[in-house]
Every structure is written in C-alpha cells, then in structure tokens.
Design a protein around this motif. Structure first.
Motif, PDB file in Angstrom:
ATOM      1  N   LEU A  15      38.769  38.636  43.296  1.00 50.68           N
ATOM      2  CA  LEU A  15      38.572  37.742  42.151  1.00 50.68           C
ATOM      3  C   LEU A  15      39.664  37.943  41.106  1.00 50.68           C
ATOM      4  N   ASN A  26      39.891  26.476  37.953  1.00 49.38           N
ATOM      5  CA  ASN A  26      39.238  27.652  38.519  1.00 49.38           C
ATOM      6  C   ASN A  26      38.720  27.399  39.929  1.00 49.38           C
ATOM      7  N   VAL A  29      39.140  30.351  42.519  1.00 49.61           N
ATOM      8  CA  VAL A  29      38.248  31.496  42.340  1.00 49.61           C
ATOM      9  C   VAL A  29      36.799  31.094  42.616  1.00 49.61           C
ATOM     10  N   MET A  74      34.004  33.030  35.362  1.00 46.96           N
ATOM     11  CA  MET A  74      35.166  33.172  36.230  1.00 46.96           C
ATOM     12  C   MET A  74      36.483  33.093  35.491  1.00 46.96           C
ATOM     13  N   THR A  76      39.463  33.626  32.465  1.00 46.55           N
ATOM     14  CA  THR A  76      39.995  34.740  31.690  1.00 46.55           C
ATOM     15  C   THR A  76      40.808  34.191  30.507  1.00 46.55           C
ATOM     16  N   LYS A 105      35.402  39.692  35.851  1.00 47.52           N
ATOM     17  CA  LYS A 105      35.328  39.507  37.297  1.00 47.52           C
ATOM     18  C   LYS A 105      34.712  40.705  38.001  1.00 47.52           C
ATOM     19  N   THR A 130      32.376  28.903  33.910  1.00 45.25           N
ATOM     20  CA  THR A 130      33.790  28.976  33.548  1.00 45.25           C
ATOM     21  C   THR A 130      33.953  28.410  32.144  1.00 45.25           C
TER      22      THR A 130
END
Length: 374
Positions: A15, A26, A29, A74, A76, A105, A130
């Motif tokens: 991940l 996303n 992922v 998910m 960042t 993650k 997300t």
C-alpha cells in the motif's frame, strides 16, 4: 493469529508503495486493497473529485448484520521535504518506511488483516475511504451512498488513525476558508500592474487578531482539549509569481478547527466581514460537526477497558466527522501521529502487529452485545 505477520507486512508495504496523494487518483491503491478482501462482499463507490480526478471508496462486509466497522483512508499528504523515495515501502529492521506508512496505510493493513482473521460468525465491516487529508469526501460518500452500510447497519465504528492505541473519544472538525485577491499582472517596474498582495494586508492583520483572540478568549476555548485553543492556520500562495511581476492572484487558505463545545460562528463571521472589507472573494468548506462521545459511553468504556488506557480527545480531525452519521465512532489505532506528515515517515511493525488482536477482540465484543449497548 500466529501466521498473520507476513500478510500484514506485505500488504502494508504494498500500500505504501502506491502513490495515492490526495490530488492523484487512488484507483491503483483501491485495487490493491480490494485484492486483499477475499471472502468479503465489496461495494465500490466511485466519484470524481473537484479537480476532475477519479476516486474510489470501498465498503466491504462479511457475516451478518451489525457488528464493528473498521475504517481507514487510502490517501496521503504530498511528499513535501522527502529526500528519499517516499513510495519505497521499505522494511528495514523494526520499521516500515514511506509516505503514509503511519497515516495511515499501515493501520489500514492492520484493519484488513484483523477482519480477515475473524470467524464467519462475527460480523465486520471495512470502511476504506479517500480524500481524508483534504475534503473527507470518501467518508461523506460512504455515509450518504453506501447500500452495503444501510443493509448491514454496523453498531459502532473504529477509525484506526495513529493514536498509539489510546482511545480518542472526540476531536475537532474544521472550517476551511479560501480568500482570493485579484490584481493585474505586469512587469513591476512599469507601474502598469496592480499587485494582489496589497489587497491582503488589512485582511491578514485582522486574521492575526483572530489568531490571538483564540489563544486569549476563554469563551472560544475547550478545557477538554490540548491545546485548549482552536487551530487557526494560514497559508499564502502567489501561484509562482516572480518578484519582478505584479502578482495577479493571491490566495489565502485558512484552516480553523473547533471542538463540539465551541461555537464557530464568531470566528466565521469575523473572517467573512474581514474578507468583505478587503474586497476578497471568500469560499468555505466544512467538515461534519465535531464528533465527541462522553467518557462513559459504552463504546469508549469497551475500548478503554480492552487497551487499559483512559480515553482522551485530539486536536486534529478524522473521517469520524463524516462517519458518525452511520454509527458512534471511536478513534483508535497503531502508530504515533507525531510521525505523520513528516519527510521521514515510518511505523513500527510491532505496533501494527499488536493492533490486530485488539481489533479482533473488539469486533467479537461488539458482536456479542445488543446494538443499543454499544
């Protein structure tokens, strides 16, 4: 529960190795997460964000209705300041390295592995969101659109943000302000342009006054939080204008965080009035109402008793602001928030491993109780 470590390490590393900063799609992922959900009913909630980027939230469930939902995001933050590969997913000694390893993650992987470990008789839901780092859109879409959530009706939600496994019973939510000043671009030496920054000066002075008031006015503070005063953070963007150019657009972004006991309207009204006086275009975006459960709430007592640590509050925000519309939320997860958003982010593998049996135990406890007792 003795053979989950390699699965946990591998999933967490995979991940982290996928770039899912909030401003990129996303979907990659999300596909890796879904591949780990063998045996679950999976619901994909696809949407396009405000910049036109394809996004996906996932809801997964096994077992009967009710039970505990485990949640994580998910996406960042950007890779600002990183001097090494942010997406290495490198395991070195006792640590997993990389952007999002702590936030979050690694905790997402622990949630998935814990849910996989539960017997079929124990209901469990995974709410994998997300855009948590920006708009909280994934959590909001799950709360508003998920048919699987509506059918399975989880009794409680555990948001596995990094709290060092200390139960967080409440946290602040934010109002995000964007104020824009517009000028005329020209070579600064000609006198033909108009620098948008000059329109900001009085506005910024008033914002500094609000910043000070939040630190000095007890009526805008909450003694249940550390710090007691609300966050009021300001960023200025000239969009790459050079120093010999009159700035055509100047943008101020402010994040104002407040807790459930603080009335945000005096601050909101003051920002609006200041923007109007300065002739700035102002927009606002709000999270849900700050989530907060009392210390004696059954879910908080259960978590505190299980981990042996008293609950607390937190000054930051999580997806609980949106997911509380589904069920009562507690924030509880492995890792340290101090590692999050740093250019050397890492998480201790032993912390991820230790969280898995705790999540399993909590899921079993919630499943064994009547919904009204959670």
């Amino acid at each position: 529960m003795t053979s989950f470590r390699s699965d946990l390490h591998g999933l967490a590393s995979d991940l982290v190795a996928i770039d899912s900063r909030s401003f990129v799609s996303n979907l990659a992922v999300a596909d890796r997460v879904e591949a780990a959900l063998v045996g679950f009913d999976v619901e994909r909630l696809d949407y396009v964000d405000g910049a036109g980027v394809a996004k996906r939230a996932l809801v997964a469930h096994k077992g009967g209705a009710g039970g505990l939902a485990l949640s994580g995001h998910m996406d960042t933050v950007p890779d600002t300041g990183w001097q090494e590969d942010p997406w290495s997913g490198r395991i070195e000694g006792a640590w997993l390295h990389g952007l999002g390893s702590t936030d979050m993650k690694g905790p997402v992987a622990a949630c998935i592995v814990a849910a996989q470990a539960l017997p079929a008789s124990v209901p469990v839901t995974l709410l994998i969101t997300t855009d948590e780092e920006t708009t909280k859109a994934g959590a909001r879409i799950i709360a508003e659109r998920s048919e699987l959530v509506r059918r399975m009706r989880p009794a409680a939600i555990l948001v596995a943000e990094p709290t060092r496994m200390i139960p967080v019973r409440g946290h602040r939510s934010h109002v995000a302000f964007t104020a824009v000043a517009t000028g005329v671009q020209a070579h600064s030496s000609t006198g033909q342009g108009r620098n948008a920054n000059w329109d900001l000066v009085e506005f910024l002075a008033e914002m500094k006054g609000i910043y000070r008031r939040l630190r000095e006015d007890p009526s805008l503070q909450d003694r249940d939080y550390d710090p007691v005063f609300s966050d009021f953070n300001l960023v200025i963007d000239n969009h790459g204008a050079a120093v010999n150019v009159t700035v055509p657009t100047a943008t101020v972004r402010i994040k104002f965080r407040y807790s459930a006991k603080v009335d945000p309207s005096p601050v909101v009204d003051a920002v609006r009035a200041a923007a109007s006086r300065a002739g700035l275009a102002l927009s606002e975006a709000r999270e849900g109402f700050p989530p907060e459960l009392p210390a004696d709430h059954p879910l908080i007592r259960l978590c505190a008793g299980t981990v042996g640590t008293a609950p607390r509050t937190a000054p930051y925000g999580t997806d609980a602001s949106g997911l509380q519309a589904v069920a009562p939320c507690v924030v509880l997860g492995p890792g340290d928030i101090a590692e999050a958003h740093t250019p050397s982010e890492k998480v201790r593998l032993a912390d991820l491993e230790a969280a898995v049996p705790v999540f399993v135990r909590l899921a079993k406890e919630v499943a064994a109780r009547p919904a009204q007792a959670v």
